[in-house]
Motif scaffolding. Structure first.
Motif, PDB file in Angstrom:
ATOM      1  N   ALA A 123       0.835  -1.204   0.000  1.00  0.00           N
ATOM      2  CA  ALA A 123       0.000   0.000   0.000  1.00  0.00           C
ATOM      3  C   ALA A 123       0.869   1.254   0.000  1.00  0.00           C
ATOM      4  O   ALA A 123       1.955   1.262   0.594  1.00  0.00           O
ATOM      5  CB  ALA A 123      -0.881   0.015   1.249  1.00  0.00           C
ATOM      6  N   VAL A 124       0.372   2.288  -0.639  1.00  0.00           N
ATOM      7  CA  VAL A 124       1.009   3.605  -0.511  1.00  0.00           C
ATOM      8  C   VAL A 124       0.648   4.115   0.885  1.00  0.00           C
ATOM      9  O   VAL A 124      -0.520   4.208   1.233  1.00  0.00           O
ATOM     10  CB  VAL A 124       0.479   4.592  -1.584  1.00  0.00           C
ATOM     11  CG1 VAL A 124       1.119   5.961  -1.414  1.00  0.00           C
ATOM     12  CG2 VAL A 124       0.716   4.042  -2.982  1.00  0.00           C
ATOM     13  N   GLU A 125       1.692   4.415   1.672  1.00  0.00           N
ATOM     14  CA  GLU A 125       1.436   4.829   3.059  1.00  0.00           C
ATOM     15  C   GLU A 125       1.699   6.316   3.272  1.00  0.00           C
ATOM     16  O   GLU A 125       1.195   6.920   4.207  1.00  0.00           O
ATOM     17  CB  GLU A 125       2.339   4.016   4.005  1.00  0.00           C
ATOM     18  CG  GLU A 125       2.053   2.519   3.943  1.00  0.00           C
ATOM     19  CD  GLU A 125       3.122   1.671   4.628  1.00  0.00           C
ATOM     20  OE1 GLU A 125       4.028   2.237   5.289  1.00  0.00           O
ATOM     21  OE2 GLU A 125       3.057   0.438   4.504  1.00  0.00           O
ATOM     22  N   GLY A 126       2.524   6.893   2.417  1.00  0.00           N
ATOM     23  CA  GLY A 126       2.858   8.311   2.586  1.00  0.00           C
ATOM     24  C   GLY A 126       3.898   8.693   1.553  1.00  0.00           C
ATOM     25  O   GLY A 126       4.409   7.833   0.826  1.00  0.00           O
ATOM     26  N   ARG A 127       4.214   9.985   1.497  1.00  0.00           N
ATOM     27  CA  ARG A 127       5.076  10.518   0.435  1.00  0.00           C
ATOM     28  C   ARG A 127       6.486   9.927   0.487  1.00  0.00           C
ATOM     29  O   ARG A 127       6.995   9.407  -0.501  1.00  0.00           O
ATOM     30  CB  ARG A 127       5.103  12.041   0.536  1.00  0.00           C
ATOM     31  CG  ARG A 127       5.831  12.715  -0.595  1.00  0.00           C
ATOM     32  CD  ARG A 127       5.482  14.194  -0.685  1.00  0.00           C
ATOM     33  NE  ARG A 127       6.108  14.782  -1.848  1.00  0.00           N
ATOM     34  CZ  ARG A 127       7.331  15.307  -1.842  1.00  0.00           C
ATOM     35  NH1 ARG A 127       8.028  15.353  -0.732  1.00  0.00           N
ATOM     36  NH2 ARG A 127       7.827  15.816  -2.951  1.00  0.00           N
ATOM     37  N   SER A 128       7.123  10.008   1.669  1.00  0.00           N
ATOM     38  CA  SER A 128       8.523   9.564   1.692  1.00  0.00           C
ATOM     39  C   SER A 128       8.595   8.054   1.451  1.00  0.00           C
ATOM     40  O   SER A 128       9.489   7.572   0.755  1.00  0.00           O
ATOM     41  CB  SER A 128       9.203   9.951   3.006  1.00  0.00           C
ATOM     42  OG  SER A 128       8.509   9.353   4.072  1.00  0.00           O
ATOM     43  N   GLN A 129       7.610   7.313   1.993  1.00  0.00           N
ATOM     44  CA  GLN A 129       7.642   5.848   1.790  1.00  0.00           C
ATOM     45  C   GLN A 129       7.579   5.497   0.309  1.00  0.00           C
ATOM     46  O   GLN A 129       8.356   4.687  -0.187  1.00  0.00           O
ATOM     47  CB  GLN A 129       6.475   5.206   2.558  1.00  0.00           C
ATOM     48  CG  GLN A 129       6.321   3.705   2.320  1.00  0.00           C
ATOM     49  CD  GLN A 129       5.043   3.346   1.557  1.00  0.00           C
ATOM     50  OE1 GLN A 129       4.423   4.193   0.916  1.00  0.00           O
ATOM     51  NE2 GLN A 129       4.649   2.081   1.646  1.00  0.00           N
ATOM     52  N   ILE A 130       6.658   6.098  -0.441  1.00  0.00           N
ATOM     53  CA  ILE A 130       6.492   5.676  -1.841  1.00  0.00           C
ATOM     54  C   ILE A 130       7.630   6.214  -2.719  1.00  0.00           C
ATOM     55  O   ILE A 130       8.119   5.512  -3.600  1.00  0.00           O
ATOM     56  CB  ILE A 130       5.080   6.020  -2.407  1.00  0.00           C
ATOM     57  CG1 ILE A 130       4.855   5.299  -3.742  1.00  0.00           C
ATOM     58  CG2 ILE A 130       4.831   7.508  -2.562  1.00  0.00           C
ATOM     59  CD1 ILE A 130       4.823   3.801  -3.674  1.00  0.00           C
ATOM     60  N   LEU A 131       8.088   7.445  -2.420  1.00  0.00           N
ATOM     61  CA  LEU A 131       9.168   8.000  -3.246  1.00  0.00           C
ATOM     62  C   LEU A 131      10.474   7.242  -3.005  1.00  0.00           C
ATOM     63  O   LEU A 131      11.220   6.936  -3.934  1.00  0.00           O
ATOM     64  CB  LEU A 131       9.341   9.495  -2.979  1.00  0.00           C
ATOM     65  CG  LEU A 131       8.158  10.389  -3.386  1.00  0.00           C
ATOM     66  CD1 LEU A 131       8.504  11.862  -3.172  1.00  0.00           C
ATOM     67  CD2 LEU A 131       7.727  10.176  -4.831  1.00  0.00           C
TER      68      LEU A 131
END
Ligand code: PEP
Ligand code: MN
Length: 350
Positions: free
Chosen positions: A103-111
């Motif tokens: 799952a996409v959890e937040g900006r820094s996690q996905i980037l």
């Protein structure tokens, strides 16, 4: 029913056959391969005699498609379907590696994940924003905010994005963002969703249901193809058996069986198949050796903190090692890893 045209058939003769199929109240699906032009006459054909089309100009042969799925069958379309996704292909010589968090959890996690999988050699980025959770109280995904983050990750890495759609209600918002729709195991027989996706021309990764047979998977693909969307790839993601040491049981047989029955590309998901990060690489290797056209793998920068499927998520280093091994097996199979062609600039994720 399939109408195989003579090698020297003219466009006018092909048109004549198409008109005749329509007059019979059937749908037309044209498959123009290198070897032959095959025209599918799809619908209630059992009362229509083969002779109706056999005598038409330019026709070589008329045959009934014996399987219940028609457009998905290799009989109808003998050559492999090769899908072009932005920057790479699936189903030809290239092996696609789709990777990213459950799952996409937040900006820094996905980037951060996008950058890491890109550097390791992934061809596309995955990440769920509408999550099918067993519990209604569990994290359900970031919705449109997650789509925006995925779009940002795509812009920064050049990786196409693969995102699960759970309901046709989500179609309007998702179609603006995604490169490949994922239809999850729980929705493999959500026929309204399959029909809605069949109306789009966006590529689809259709996962096998938890207890679905290979034939049922192909019948679900047929729903999408019947709508005119032929950009379909199939995904084996493990099935339910009596075995409890793994989350599911990888049906490795499904790879050669599907490659025999259908022209559609076959992807394998070693993450949901096994449920344990420790087993993912071994099953990924097996998939490519068995003839799969690609992999979809869960990767998380800090699996222990993942909101979903942390246990089966690879750390970026383990993913990079997996890609290397899989690349070597691809070579043995006369294939190579698909490398995303997008623009990628190392500018950090501030
Ligand atoms: C997923 O890809 O995160 C997922 C929910 O997969 P599946 O539908 O195979 O369970
Ligand atoms: Mn998952």
């Amino acid at each position: 029913m399939m109408i195989i045209m003579k090698a020297n058939a003219t466009p006018q003769q092909v048109e004549g056959v198409i008109t005749s199929i329509k007059e019979a109240g059937l749908n037309v699906h044209l498959s123009q391969g290198v070897e032959a032009t095959i025209i599918g006459a799809i619908g209630e054909t059992h009362n229509i005699p083969l002779e109706r089309f056999e005598s038409l100009d330019g026709v070589d042969l008329v045959q009934r498609i014996t399987q219940p799925y028609k457009l998905a069958s290799r009989q109808f379309h003998p050559e492999n379907t090769i899908l072009g996704i932005d920057g790479f292909t699936v189903g030809g010589d290239e092996i696609a590696v789709i990777a990213g968090p459950c799952a996409v959890e937040g900006r820094s996690q996905i980037l951060e994940t996008a950058q890491a999988v890109k550097e390791a050699g992934a061809s596309a980025l995955r990440g769920g924003v509408f999550k099918p959770r067993t519990s209604p109280y569990a994290f359900q995904g970031l919705g449109e905010e997650g789509l925006e983050l995925l779009a940002e990750a795509r812009e920064k890495t050049g990786l196409s994005i693969v995102v699960e759609i759970m309901s046709q209600v989500q179609l309007d918002v998702m179609v603006k963002y995604v490169d490949v729709f994922q239809i999850g195991a729980r929705n493999m027989q959500n026929f309204n969703l399959l029909r809605a996706i069949g109306e789009t021309r966006t590529a689809v990764l259709l996962k096998r249901g938890l207890s679905a047979s290979i034939e049922e998977l192909l019948m679900s693909a047929e729903y999408i193809l019947a709508g005119g969307n032929n950009r379909v790839m199939l995904c084996e993601r493990g099935i339910r058996t009596f075995e409890t040491s793994t989350r599911n049981t990888t049906d490795i047989n499904a790879v050669p069986v599907l490659k025999n029955l259908t022209h559609l590309p076959v992807i394998l998901d070693p993450s949901h198949s096994t449920g344990h990060a420790n087993y993912v690489t071994a099953v990924a290797r097996a998939a490519i050796a068995a003839g799969a056209d690609g992999l979809i793998v869960e990767v998380h920068p800090d699996p222990a903190k993942a909101v979903s499927d942390g246990k089966q998520s690879l750390k970026p280093e383990a993913f990079a090692a997996m890609v290397k091994q899989v690349g070597q097996i691809a070579q043995v199979m006369g294939r190579r890893l698909a490398v995303a062609q997008g623009e990628y600039t190392k500018q950090g994720w501030a």
